[in-house]
Design an enzyme around this catalytic site. Structure first.
Site, PDB file in Angstrom:
ATOM      1  N   SER A 116       0.831  -1.201   0.000  1.00 28.08           N
ATOM      2  CA  SER A 116       0.000   0.000   0.000  1.00 28.08           C
ATOM      3  C   SER A 116       0.870   1.258   0.000  1.00 28.08           C
ATOM      4  O   SER A 116       1.460   1.588  -1.018  1.00 28.08           O
ATOM      5  CB  SER A 116      -0.974  -0.047   1.179  1.00 28.08           C
ATOM      6  OG  SER A 116      -1.914   0.978   1.089  1.00 28.08           O
ATOM      7  N   ASP A 131      -4.892   8.202  -0.317  1.00 27.11           N
ATOM      8  CA  ASP A 131      -4.930   8.602   1.086  1.00 27.11           C
ATOM      9  C   ASP A 131      -5.307  10.070   1.248  1.00 27.11           C
ATOM     10  O   ASP A 131      -5.031  10.903   0.385  1.00 27.11           O
ATOM     11  CB  ASP A 131      -3.563   8.375   1.743  1.00 27.11           C
ATOM     12  CG  ASP A 131      -3.192   6.917   1.809  1.00 27.11           C
ATOM     13  OD1 ASP A 131      -4.097   6.073   1.894  1.00 27.11           O
ATOM     14  OD2 ASP A 131      -1.982   6.623   1.776  1.00 27.11           O
ATOM     15  N   HIS A 153      -4.568   0.518  -4.892  1.00 31.48           N
ATOM     16  CA  HIS A 153      -5.952   0.177  -4.506  1.00 31.48           C
ATOM     17  C   HIS A 153      -6.863   0.406  -5.683  1.00 31.48           C
ATOM     18  O   HIS A 153      -7.684   1.156  -5.785  1.00 31.48           O
ATOM     19  CB  HIS A 153      -6.392   0.993  -3.294  1.00 31.48           C
ATOM     20  CG  HIS A 153      -5.493   0.783  -2.122  1.00 31.48           C
ATOM     21  ND1 HIS A 153      -5.387  -0.416  -1.470  1.00 31.48           N
ATOM     22  CD2 HIS A 153      -4.639   1.612  -1.499  1.00 31.48           C
ATOM     23  CE1 HIS A 153      -4.537  -0.306  -0.480  1.00 31.48           C
ATOM     24  NE2 HIS A 153      -4.053   0.904  -0.479  1.00 31.48           N
TER      25      HIS A 153
END
Length: 153
Positions: A116, A131, A153
């Protein structure tokens, strides 16, 4: 040539952290330095990821416990950068000269792995992160270990 293990996540539903990752094969007995700065609780995060690495038969040492984290990274034979908030991770590494230290280690043959936020950090910039910008880094340049952007993602 750099050896990288870039994952989109560190957990799959119903499985322990990093159970899906080929850690033992990738790190092959190396001591791994862990970068826990993408989460606020560095000690708790290091314990959880340390348990995952122990299940793979590997030793993990978190750099947040080192008197000179940049020197520990520079001397590393392997690095794992955990997920969490990419902005928090980048700002922390900028403040301790960790980006240059990781680049130096990888240039010297260290293996780099991340999930990530750790995958975002391997890119030329962190500009593809999803984010929230909960902190403000001093720029968006990542490690540049790959020549392209990833959105994990």
């Amino acid at each position: 040539m750099s050896e990288l293990l870039l994952l989109s996540n560190s957990t799959n539903h119903g499985a322990p952290p990093l159970a899906h990752a080929p850690l033992a094969e990738f790190y092959a007995g190396r001591e791994v330095r862990f970068v826990p700065y993408a989460l606020a609780d560095h000690a708790g995060y290091a314990d959880a990821i340390g348990a995952a690495f122990a299940r793979a038969g590997l030793r993990l040492r978190s750099i947040h416990t080192e008197p000179d984290p940049a020197a520990a990274l520079r001397a590393a034979e392997a690095v794992w950068v955990g997920g969490g908030n990419t902005f928090r991770l980048l700002r922390a590494l900028q403040r301790l000269d960790g980006l240059a230290a990781i680049r130096d280690a990888v240039a010297g043959g260290a293996r780099y792995g991340g999930a990530s936020a750790g995958t975002n950090l391997a890119c030329p910039t962190i500009r593809t992160t999803n984010d929230m910008p909960i902190v403000e880094p001093a720029g968006f340049a990542g490690l540049g270990l790959v020549g392209f952007q990833v959105n994990p993602h």
